[in-house]
Design an enzyme around this catalytic site. Sequence first.
Site, short mmCIF file in Angstrom:
data_model
loop_
_atom_site.label_atom_id
_atom_site.label_comp_id
_atom_site.label_asym_id
_atom_site.label_seq_id
_atom_site.Cartn_x
_atom_site.Cartn_y
_atom_site.Cartn_z
N HIS A 76 29.00 37.94 37.69
CA HIS A 76 28.20 39.12 38.02
C HIS A 76 27.61 39.73 36.74
O HIS A 76 26.43 40.12 36.72
CB HIS A 76 29.05 40.17 38.75
CG HIS A 76 28.35 41.46 38.98
ND1 HIS A 76 27.27 41.59 39.83
CD2 HIS A 76 28.55 42.69 38.44
CE1 HIS A 76 26.85 42.84 39.81
NE2 HIS A 76 27.61 43.53 38.98
N GLN A 78 26.90 38.20 33.93
CA GLN A 78 25.84 37.31 33.47
C GLN A 78 24.57 37.52 34.30
O GLN A 78 23.46 37.60 33.77
CB GLN A 78 26.29 35.85 33.57
CG GLN A 78 27.46 35.51 32.69
CD GLN A 78 27.12 35.66 31.23
OE1 GLN A 78 27.42 36.67 30.62
NE2 GLN A 78 26.49 34.67 30.68
N HIS A 80 23.75 40.18 36.02
CA HIS A 80 23.25 41.52 35.75
C HIS A 80 22.42 41.53 34.46
O HIS A 80 21.32 42.11 34.42
CB HIS A 80 24.46 42.46 35.62
CG HIS A 80 24.14 43.90 35.75
ND1 HIS A 80 23.69 44.48 36.90
CD2 HIS A 80 24.21 44.89 34.83
CE1 HIS A 80 23.50 45.77 36.71
NE2 HIS A 80 23.81 46.04 35.46
#
Length: 108
Positions: A76, A78, A80
């Site tokens: 998540h 990465q 984001h």
Amino acid sequence: MKNLEEIVFSIIIHGGNARAKAYEALKAAEEGDFKTAEKLILEADEEIGNAHRIQTDIIQKEAGGEKVELSVLFVHAQDHLMTAISEKGLIENMIRLYKRVNELEKWI
């Protein structure tokens, strides 16, 4: 060294800050304040740089043979960060368009 959860949340925070700064820059450009927009884009770049350094450190550790725990939160983080980078790029293009529109409106 921080634990993986702290590292992951640092990436998320810096990515989120970058994204927020980019959207603030877009709003400033929409209002014709290109100096503020440029300043905010530089701040977004700094946030992305912070997140990217953390990410690079993790990658280097794994490349050096250190086991790095893969978790949904890490994925998540990465995602984001990459979304923030992508949106910032689009916003920079939109700011350039706002500048062109602003210049053309001066001619009218």
